[in-house]
Design an enzyme around this catalytic site. Structure first.
Site, short mmCIF file in Angstrom:
data_model
loop_
_atom_site.label_atom_id
_atom_site.label_comp_id
_atom_site.label_asym_id
_atom_site.label_seq_id
_atom_site.Cartn_x
_atom_site.Cartn_y
_atom_site.Cartn_z
N SER A 87 0.80 -1.23 0.00
CA SER A 87 0.00 0.00 0.00
C SER A 87 0.83 1.27 0.00
O SER A 87 0.41 2.28 -0.58
CB SER A 87 -0.95 0.01 1.20
OG SER A 87 -0.23 -0.10 2.41
N ASP B 155 -1.39 6.23 11.27
CA ASP B 155 -1.27 4.86 11.79
C ASP B 155 0.18 4.39 11.89
O ASP B 155 0.44 3.21 12.06
CB ASP B 155 -2.06 3.90 10.90
CG ASP B 155 -1.56 3.89 9.45
OD1 ASP B 155 -0.66 4.68 9.10
OD2 ASP B 155 -2.08 3.08 8.66
N HIS C 267 1.13 4.55 6.89
CA HIS C 267 0.76 5.11 5.59
C HIS C 267 1.07 6.60 5.54
O HIS C 267 0.39 7.39 6.21
CB HIS C 267 -0.72 4.85 5.30
CG HIS C 267 -1.02 3.39 5.14
ND1 HIS C 267 -1.53 2.63 6.18
CD2 HIS C 267 -0.87 2.56 4.08
CE1 HIS C 267 -1.68 1.39 5.76
NE2 HIS C 267 -1.29 1.32 4.50
#
Length: 216
Positions: free
Chosen positions: A15, A191, A194
């Site tokens: 991601s 978090d 990211h």
């Protein structure tokens, strides 16, 4: 600068590489490259080296572990015939051990992780101009934190494989350690994983510093 006119760079990962890119492979106009460090790398190359037409391809897919990336590596990396390959994988290998501890078959332990990344390296070694190994990271300064300590194991594996196979190693963990010693991690990622645009810029700069990029 390492990259020459008409070179193609394929960024493979999860991601933090994906960041909203087109699937399974993103490149070209609009938001197909995503909004992460791959986009910033492409932006900086275009601004600093407009005379060089460099093709940047985002082969990141959110949620991927090294096992997932290896399963699609032929299609999404090797078959694209890149000149340069960048591999940034491992965060989910570690994260699943903490956010899904009962789902053992979703976890990729260090031995398998090392074998997976080495297979990725060997699949393109000798056919590309160079390979970049970008470390996984966790924006936590306490090295005794269980997830940070585990992530450090995977970073060490990346460093060792890069040295073994003469790949360029980019230590994302270090750049976040340095930044988060001055500013709280929430300035970069909600978090601790990211990154926002600040983090994407930090990562792009660290990557390009390995490429003899002339920032001045």
């Amino acid at each position: 600068m390492l990259f020459e006119d008409m070179d193609r760079i394929v960024f493979a990962g999860d991601s933090v590489t994906d960041m909203g890119s087109a699937q399974p492979v993103g490149e070209g106009r609009f938001d197909d490259l995503g909004q992460g460090y791959v986009r910033v790398v492409d932006n900086l190359l275009a601004v600093w080296y407009p005379e060089r037409k460099i093709r940047v391809t985002n082969s990141g897919i959110s949620g991927n572990t090294s096992r997932d990336l290896l399963a699609r590596y032929q299609r999404d990396v090797v078959d694209l015939k890149p000149d340069w390959v960048s591999i940034c994988i491992g965060i989910n290998d570690v994260w699943r051990q903490f956010d899904s501890p009962a789902i053992v078959d979703a976890q990729v332990m260090p031995e398998e992780y090392e074998a997976n990344v080495e297979r990725m390296i060997l699949a393109v070694k000798g056919s590309v101009k160079g390979i970049f190994i970008l470390s996984p990271y966790y924006m936590e300064l306490d090295r005794q934190d269980p997830m940070r300590a585990r992530m450090d194991e995977y970073t060490r594996i990346c460093r060792q494989l890069a040295e073994k196979h003469q790949c360029m190693f980019v230590d994302f963990q270090k750049i976040y350690d340095d930044f988060c010693s001055v500013r709280h991690s929430s300035c970069v990622a909600w978090d601790k994983i990211h990154p926002n645009q600040v983090g994407a810029t930090l990562m792009a700069r660290a990557f390009l510093e390995k490429c003899e990029f002339a920032f001045s």
